[in-house]
Design a protein around this motif. Structure first.
Motif, mmCIF file in Angstrom:
data_model
loop_
_atom_site.group_PDB
_atom_site.id
_atom_site.type_symbol
_atom_site.label_atom_id
_atom_site.label_comp_id
_atom_site.label_asym_id
_atom_site.label_seq_id
_atom_site.Cartn_x
_atom_site.Cartn_y
_atom_site.Cartn_z
ATOM 1 N N GLU A 101 -7.019 12.944 -53.651
ATOM 2 C CA GLU A 101 -8.278 12.329 -53.220
ATOM 3 C C GLU A 101 -8.232 10.806 -53.255
ATOM 4 O O GLU A 101 -7.753 10.205 -54.214
ATOM 5 C CB GLU A 101 -9.435 12.812 -54.096
ATOM 6 N N PRO A 103 -10.977 7.395 -51.665
ATOM 7 C CA PRO A 103 -12.301 7.150 -51.078
ATOM 8 C C PRO A 103 -12.232 7.149 -49.545
ATOM 9 O O PRO A 103 -11.170 6.913 -48.963
ATOM 10 C CB PRO A 103 -12.671 5.758 -51.603
ATOM 11 N N PRO A 104 -13.358 7.406 -48.879
ATOM 12 C CA PRO A 104 -13.406 7.294 -47.414
ATOM 13 C C PRO A 104 -13.025 5.885 -46.983
ATOM 14 O O PRO A 104 -13.211 4.917 -47.730
ATOM 15 C CB PRO A 104 -14.874 7.603 -47.082
ATOM 16 N N ARG A 105 -12.489 5.774 -45.766
ATOM 17 C CA ARG A 105 -12.123 4.456 -45.243
ATOM 18 C C ARG A 105 -12.628 4.324 -43.808
ATOM 19 O O ARG A 105 -12.728 5.310 -43.065
ATOM 20 C CB ARG A 105 -10.614 4.235 -45.331
ATOM 21 N N ASP A 106 -12.940 3.108 -43.419
ATOM 22 C CA ASP A 106 -13.433 2.845 -42.072
ATOM 23 C C ASP A 106 -12.388 3.225 -41.027
ATOM 24 O O ASP A 106 -11.192 2.969 -41.207
ATOM 25 C CB ASP A 106 -13.791 1.361 -41.914
ATOM 26 N N PRO A 109 -11.002 9.701 -40.289
ATOM 27 C CA PRO A 109 -11.805 10.872 -40.644
ATOM 28 C C PRO A 109 -11.902 11.017 -42.162
ATOM 29 O O PRO A 109 -10.978 10.665 -42.889
ATOM 30 C CB PRO A 109 -11.015 12.049 -40.037
ATOM 31 N N THR A 110 -13.038 11.528 -42.630
ATOM 32 C CA THR A 110 -13.232 11.799 -44.050
ATOM 33 C C THR A 110 -13.128 13.300 -44.278
ATOM 34 O O THR A 110 -13.824 14.086 -43.635
ATOM 35 C CB THR A 110 -14.609 11.288 -44.528
ATOM 36 N N TRP A 111 -12.255 13.681 -45.205
ATOM 37 C CA TRP A 111 -11.981 15.099 -45.439
ATOM 38 C C TRP A 111 -12.539 15.538 -46.785
ATOM 39 O O TRP A 111 -12.504 14.800 -47.758
ATOM 40 C CB TRP A 111 -10.463 15.348 -45.407
ATOM 41 N N THR A 112 -13.050 16.771 -46.804
ATOM 42 C CA THR A 112 -13.507 17.411 -48.029
ATOM 43 C C THR A 112 -12.731 18.716 -48.211
ATOM 44 O O THR A 112 -12.057 19.180 -47.287
ATOM 45 C CB THR A 112 -15.005 17.739 -47.948
ATOM 46 N N ASN A 151 -7.705 10.616 -46.816
ATOM 47 C CA ASN A 151 -8.433 10.067 -45.660
ATOM 48 C C ASN A 151 -7.608 9.027 -44.892
ATOM 49 O O ASN A 151 -8.076 7.912 -44.643
ATOM 50 C CB ASN A 151 -9.774 9.466 -46.110
ATOM 51 N N SER A 153 -5.569 7.079 -41.811
ATOM 52 C CA SER A 153 -5.767 6.850 -40.382
ATOM 53 C C SER A 153 -4.492 7.153 -39.596
ATOM 54 O O SER A 153 -4.531 7.349 -38.386
ATOM 55 C CB SER A 153 -6.215 5.411 -40.117
ATOM 56 N N GLU A 182 -9.840 14.794 -34.079
ATOM 57 C CA GLU A 182 -10.640 14.089 -35.086
ATOM 58 C C GLU A 182 -10.369 12.587 -35.075
ATOM 59 O O GLU A 182 -10.979 11.832 -35.828
ATOM 60 C CB GLU A 182 -10.341 14.640 -36.484
#
Length: 233
Positions: A101, A103-106, A109-112, A151, A153, A182
């Motif tokens: 894991e 953190p999300p990044r600009d 895609p954000t994965w769970t 997450n 790119s 995605e």
């Protein structure tokens, strides 16, 4: 997204990559093809800085990453799925995902866990199983899923179809197509031309650590002499 220019990499005195250059456009899947020993895995490791290029540049989203520590490259948003998989065999599927894991990044895609279990139904069924209880194909899926938990790119996939059952290869192709939809960018190292044809937008062929072809799959199909010269067994 990724630009490699004039990279030379060595293992000891063995000169493996020779002035290698390649580009990976944002949002595309590029297949890196070549025979065994052509330098595909060394290319992946040199991009990720696991093998330090002796010369040349590696630019990721406009930033020169040559010489950075691999964990810092990962924090910039590059994911790496090694051929060896390297999952934590004594951890469960879910615990392996937790390890990956970030953190999300600009712009990525954000994965769970739930999204990844939708993408990999086999893993959903085995979420509480330890890594060592998974088949080779399931371990490959887990390695990809764990990487996606960062997450990224851009994802580097080294021989994802190697040594797995044909039904898993088909699932892998669908997964890569979904990742592209995605918005993920993928550099894929492969020997399986059929698999590459199912997922790739562009092809780079290397021979003895040097790029010998870069173009679309349609162009490659139109020039069977290139395929025969550099990809035939």
């Amino acid at each position: 997204m990724l630009e490699v220019k004039g990279v030379n990499s060595f293992y000891g005195k063995a000169h493996v990559l020779r002035d290698l250059s390649l580009d990976v456009p944002r949002g595309k899947v590029v297949a890196l093809l070549g025979r065994n020993g052509a330098g595909k895995t060394t290319t992946m490791k040199s991009i990720m800085q696991l093998v330090r290029p002796a010369s040349g540049t590696v630019a990721f989203q406009g930033q020169d990453i040559a010489g950075l520590q691999p964990h810092k490259v990962a924090k910039l948003g590059m994911g790496y799925v090694p051929e060896e998989r390297r999952i934590f065999t004594d951890l469960t599927v879910t615990e392996n995902l937790i390890v990956g894991e970030q953190p999300p990044r600009d712009g990525a895609p954000t994965w769970t866990h739930d999204l990844l279990f939708d993408l990999f139904p086999n893993l959903a069924e085995r979420r509480n199983n330890r890594g060592k209880a998974l088949s080779g194909g399931e371990q490959q899926m887990l390695t990809i899923a764990r990487t996606l938990m960062g997450n990224p790119s851009l994802v580097l996939l080294d021989e994802p179809s190697e040594g797995v059952a044909p039904v898993i290869v088909e699932q892998m192709a669908r997964v890569i197509q979904q990742l592209k939809s995605e918005g993920l960018t993928v550099l894929l190292s492969e020997q399986n031309l059929h698999f590459a044809q199912a997922v790739a937008d562009q092809v780079v062929i290397i021979e003895s650590g040097t790029q010998v072809y870069h173009g679309s799959l349609a162009e490659l199909k139109a020039h069977p002499e290139i395929r025969d010269a550099y990809l035939a067994a």
